[in-house]
Structures are given as structure tokens and as C-alpha cells.
Design a protein around this motif. Structure first.
Motif, PDB file in Angstrom:
ATOM      1  N   PHE A   6       0.930  -0.941  -0.138  1.00 30.59           N
ATOM      2  CA  PHE A   6      -0.250  -0.234   0.598  1.00 30.59           C
ATOM      3  C   PHE A   6       0.761   0.883   0.142  1.00 30.59           C
ATOM      4  O   PHE A   6       2.069   1.018   0.704  1.00 30.59           O
ATOM      5  N   ASP A   7       0.266   2.272  -0.476  1.00 31.66           N
ATOM      6  CA  ASP A   7       1.065   3.521  -0.529  1.00 31.66           C
ATOM      7  C   ASP A   7       0.266   4.258   0.742  1.00 31.66           C
ATOM      8  O   ASP A   7      -0.281   4.361   1.225  1.00 31.66           O
ATOM      9  N   VAL A   8       1.110   5.106   1.103  1.00 33.34           N
ATOM     10  CA  VAL A   8       1.047   6.141   2.054  1.00 33.34           C
ATOM     11  C   VAL A   8       1.899   8.109   1.266  1.00 33.34           C
ATOM     12  O   VAL A   8       2.579   7.644   0.921  1.00 33.34           O
ATOM     13  N   HIS A   9       0.645   8.376   1.332  1.00 27.75           N
ATOM     14  CA  HIS A   9       1.338  10.036   0.313  1.00 27.75           C
ATOM     15  C   HIS A   9       1.259  11.081   1.344  1.00 27.75           C
ATOM     16  O   HIS A   9       0.248  11.066   2.161  1.00 27.75           O
ATOM     17  N   TYR A  10       2.085  11.617   1.477  1.00 27.94           N
ATOM     18  CA  TYR A  10       2.467  13.224   2.650  1.00 27.94           C
ATOM     19  C   TYR A  10       2.492  13.397   1.884  1.00 27.94           C
ATOM     20  O   TYR A  10       2.488  14.779   0.371  1.00 27.94           O
ATOM     21  N   LYS A  11       1.167  15.319   1.917  1.00 28.42           N
ATOM     22  CA  LYS A  11       1.016  15.994   0.783  1.00 28.42           C
ATOM     23  C   LYS A  11       0.425  17.407   1.932  1.00 28.42           C
ATOM     24  O   LYS A  11       0.700  17.709   3.123  1.00 28.42           O
ATOM     25  N   GLY A  12       0.328  18.790   1.326  1.00 23.42           N
ATOM     26  CA  GLY A  12       0.109  19.500   1.968  1.00 23.42           C
ATOM     27  C   GLY A  12       1.880  20.696   1.584  1.00 23.42           C
ATOM     28  O   GLY A  12       2.216  20.346   1.071  1.00 23.42           O
ATOM     29  N   THR A  13       1.028  21.958   2.073  1.00 21.53           N
ATOM     30  CA  THR A  13       1.858  23.124   1.606  1.00 21.53           C
ATOM     31  C   THR A  13       3.821  22.851   2.120  1.00 21.53           C
ATOM     32  O   THR A  13       4.901  23.354   1.873  1.00 21.53           O
ATOM     33  N   ALA A  14       3.365  22.242   3.676  1.00 17.99           N
ATOM     34  CA  ALA A  14       5.472  21.268   3.737  1.00 17.99           C
ATOM     35  C   ALA A  14       5.954  20.712   2.910  1.00 17.99           C
ATOM     36  O   ALA A  14       7.255  21.023   2.862  1.00 17.99           O
ATOM     37  N   LEU A  15       5.014  20.320   1.954  1.00 19.33           N
ATOM     38  CA  LEU A  15       5.878  19.655   1.067  1.00 19.33           C
ATOM     39  C   LEU A  15       5.472  20.193  -0.326  1.00 19.33           C
ATOM     40  O   LEU A  15       5.766  19.492  -1.400  1.00 19.33           O
ATOM     41  N   ASP A  17       7.775  21.864  -1.848  1.00 18.18           N
ATOM     42  CA  ASP A  17       9.309  21.499  -2.901  1.00 18.18           C
ATOM     43  C   ASP A  17       9.477  20.042  -2.110  1.00 18.18           C
ATOM     44  O   ASP A  17      11.002  19.374  -3.436  1.00 18.18           O
ATOM     45  N   ASN A  18       8.715  19.456  -3.128  1.00  9.74           N
ATOM     46  CA  ASN A  18       8.531  17.850  -2.798  1.00  9.74           C
ATOM     47  C   ASN A  18       9.769  17.133  -2.092  1.00  9.74           C
ATOM     48  O   ASN A  18       9.820  16.164  -2.514  1.00  9.74           O
ATOM     49  N   ALA A  56      10.234   1.420  -2.513  1.00  5.75           N
ATOM     50  CA  ALA A  56      10.495   1.924  -3.426  1.00  5.75           C
ATOM     51  C   ALA A  56      10.194   3.742  -3.116  1.00  5.75           C
ATOM     52  O   ALA A  56       8.875   4.274  -2.205  1.00  5.75           O
ATOM     53  N   THR A  57      11.369   4.491  -3.425  1.00  5.48           N
ATOM     54  CA  THR A  57      10.465   6.416  -4.050  1.00  5.48           C
ATOM     55  C   THR A  57      10.264   6.760  -5.533  1.00  5.48           C
ATOM     56  O   THR A  57      11.388   6.112  -5.947  1.00  5.48           O
ATOM     57  N   LYS A  58       9.362   6.818  -6.037  1.00  5.20           N
ATOM     58  CA  LYS A  58       9.311   7.465  -7.163  1.00  5.20           C
ATOM     59  C   LYS A  58       9.897   8.739  -7.781  1.00  5.20           C
ATOM     60  O   LYS A  58       9.401  10.137  -6.863  1.00  5.20           O
ATOM     61  N   LYS A  59      10.500   8.551  -8.662  1.00  2.16           N
ATOM     62  CA  LYS A  59      11.572  10.437  -9.110  1.00  2.16           C
ATOM     63  C   LYS A  59       9.700  11.414  -9.001  1.00  2.16           C
ATOM     64  O   LYS A  59       9.451  10.985  -9.436  1.00  2.16           O
ATOM     65  N   GLY A  60      10.056  12.384  -8.677  1.00  2.00           N
ATOM     66  CA  GLY A  60       9.874  13.620  -8.992  1.00  2.00           C
ATOM     67  C   GLY A  60       8.649  13.626  -7.511  1.00  2.00           C
ATOM     68  O   GLY A  60       7.859  14.630  -8.030  1.00  2.00           O
TER      69      GLY A  60
END
Length: 152
Positions: A6-15, A17-18, A56-60
């Protein structure tokens, strides 16, 4: 070895700059791993210990693909396979993820409210909160909620 990806997605203004500081990410991943281990101990204490692995980590983007792993012994894996053990183990892993998601949702809904009443019936627990709202969850989910929150 049973696996449930499964995937865990981090999002928000703190990210914007990725990126995210490791010191911020590491505690959340450790807590996630501990949550799954707690759920397993409550639901299947005799099962081989879980390990939460990053695959794994996906590029970009900042996407961490997680792999929940159960067991390591090759001989036991072969025997379990012949006895449908892997099927059961994968179902258990999927169940743990479902319980985790549901308990997080209950914690969010309950927030700072107090449990006023609790009724158990047919494998379900209905709790009434101090604002007179109620939530029904499975007995397993309540055990995990209680363990996590120290609820009575």
C-alpha cells in the motif's frame, strides 16, 4: 511470506518543494509500524511478527511505497503454502490495514470527547459519547482503539 502493498501519500504546504525532513518523516513511519504491530498483537498474538518495509520512492514526487511483511522462514512458508497459510496471512495483513484506517477515523471523530456508555453485542461495540452521538465498531477495532487511546 505474506505481503500486502500500500502507499502512504504525504501532502500539504510543507511539501511544496517535494521534500520532507527525515526527522519529520521517520517518527511517522515508526509510529505506523508500531500501530500495525499493536494491531497484530491484539488480533493474532501467535502470528509471526510484522515488519513494515519501504520498497521504493518514485522520481519527482514524495511517494513512499510500503510493504507489510509477515514471516521469514522458507520451510514454514512452503508448509503454510500447502496448507493455505499464505492466503490467510494476506487476508490478515489486509485486515490489519482496514482496522488501522478505521481506528484512525474513529480517533478523528471522537477527538476530545469522552465515552459515556459502551454496549457490546454480536461482535460489535457501540459507544455513546458525552455529546450523545454514538459510533459502532467491531470488537477488534474497539480493542485497538482502547489500546491506542487508553479508553475504558
Amino acid at each position: 511470506m505474506a505481503k500486502y502493498k500500500f502507499d502512504v501519500h504525504y501532502k500539504g504546504t510543507a511539501l511544496e518543494d517535494n521534500s520532507i525532513p527525515v526527522k519529520d518523516l521517520a517518527p511517522s513511519l515508526l509510529s505506523l509500524s508500531e500501530a500495525f504491530q499493536t494491531i497484530q498483537k491484539i488480533n493474532n498474538p501467535s502470528e509471526a511478527p510484522l515488519s513494515l518495509n519501504i520498497t521504493a520512492t518514485k522520481k519527482g514526487s514524495f511517494l513512499v511505497e510500503l510493504l507489510l511483511v509477515n514471516g521469514k522462514d522458507l520451510l514454514k512458508q512452503a508448509m503454510d503454502f500447502l496448507n493455505s497459510g499464505p492466503s490467510t496471512a494476506v487476508i490478515n495483513l489486509a485486515t490489519y490495514v482496514g482496522i488501522f484506517v478505521n481506528v484512525v477515523n474513529y480517533i478523528t471523530k471522537i477527538a476530545d470527547k469522552k465515552i459515556k456508555d459502551k454496549k457490546e453485542e454480536n461482535g460489535k461495540v457501540t459507544i455513546t459519547l458525552d455529546d450523545d452521538s454514538s459510533i459502532t465498531m467491531s470488537a477488534d477495532e474497539f480493542k485497538v482503539y482502547k489500546n491506542t487511546r487508553g479508553a475504558s
